[in-house]
Design a protein around this motif. Structure first.
Motif, short mmCIF file in Angstrom:
data_model
loop_
_atom_site.label_atom_id
_atom_site.label_comp_id
_atom_site.label_asym_id
_atom_site.label_seq_id
_atom_site.Cartn_x
_atom_site.Cartn_y
_atom_site.Cartn_z
N LEU A 77 0.75 -1.37 -0.08
CA LEU A 77 -0.19 0.18 0.32
C LEU A 77 1.04 1.46 0.03
CD1 LEU A 77 -3.19 -0.40 2.40
CD2 LEU A 77 -3.01 -0.43 -0.01
N GLU A 78 2.05 0.76 0.52
CA GLU A 78 3.20 2.10 0.44
C GLU A 78 3.82 3.07 -0.73
OE1 GLU A 78 3.16 4.10 3.20
OE2 GLU A 78 1.07 3.41 4.42
N ILE A 79 3.81 1.72 -1.55
CA ILE A 79 4.63 1.75 -2.93
C ILE A 79 3.84 3.23 -3.69
CG2 ILE A 79 5.07 0.99 -5.00
CD1 ILE A 79 5.63 -1.78 -3.46
N ASP A 80 4.76 3.46 -3.85
CA ASP A 80 3.87 5.23 -5.47
C ASP A 80 4.52 4.88 -6.56
OD1 ASP A 80 3.35 7.17 -6.71
OD2 ASP A 80 4.92 8.76 -5.31
N LEU A 81 3.30 4.34 -7.01
CA LEU A 81 3.08 3.39 -8.35
C LEU A 81 4.50 4.63 -9.56
CD1 LEU A 81 0.53 1.30 -8.79
CD2 LEU A 81 2.85 1.38 -8.54
N ASP A 82 4.03 5.48 -9.16
CA ASP A 82 4.85 7.02 -10.06
C ASP A 82 6.10 6.91 -10.13
OD1 ASP A 82 1.92 8.13 -10.95
OD2 ASP A 82 2.01 9.47 -8.97
N ARG A 85 7.34 4.02 -12.16
CA ARG A 85 7.12 4.02 -13.70
C ARG A 85 8.22 4.83 -14.07
NH1 ARG A 85 1.39 5.22 -12.17
NH2 ARG A 85 0.35 3.53 -12.58
N GLU A 86 8.71 5.82 -13.50
CA GLU A 86 10.03 7.30 -13.08
C GLU A 86 10.88 6.19 -13.88
OE1 GLU A 86 10.11 10.12 -11.23
OE2 GLU A 86 8.09 11.13 -11.13
N HIS A 87 11.10 5.03 -12.78
CA HIS A 87 12.35 4.78 -12.98
C HIS A 87 11.97 3.16 -13.22
CE1 HIS A 87 14.28 7.37 -10.07
NE2 HIS A 87 13.29 7.56 -9.48
N ARG A 88 11.60 2.78 -14.14
CA ARG A 88 11.53 2.09 -14.85
C ARG A 88 12.60 0.38 -14.88
NH1 ARG A 88 7.37 2.36 -18.43
NH2 ARG A 88 5.83 2.92 -17.24
#
Length: 96
Positions: A77-82, A85-88
């Motif tokens: 739940l704490e993971i920021d998906l943005d 995505r920036e550091h794919r």
């Protein structure tokens, strides 16, 4: 009459764990400490590796497994998906 440690009665183990979990959650929320930290400390204190109040029994193993799943769920739940995505490239490289 003093209790024998480790506690081997499954119903008493279950009751003790549920009561301790509820008490720790309420007590720590009042002093603004995350409940997860209290649960980890409670597990270390009551478990077979700590004070030895509880031994390796099905109830203790079940709550240990549920606790690990809860920690992984909370971390997810704490993971920021943005940021992911920036550091794919780094994310997939680390995952591999």
């Amino acid at each position: 009459m003093q209790p024998d440690f480790p506690i081997t009665d499954l119903l008493f183990q279950f009751t003790l764990l549920i009561g301790a979990v509820l008490f720790v959650q309420v007590a720590l929320e009042r002093i603004f400490i995350p409940g997860l930290l209290g649960l980890l400390l409670l597990g270390m204190l009551l478990g077979p590796g700590g004070a030895g109040v509880l031994e390796h029994e099905p109830v203790v193993d079940l709550f240990g497994t549920v606790g690990l799943v809860y920690i992984m769920f909370t971390a997810g739940l704490e993971i920021d998906l943005d940021i992911v995505r920036e550091h794919r490239a780094e994310t997939f490289g680390f995952g591999a």
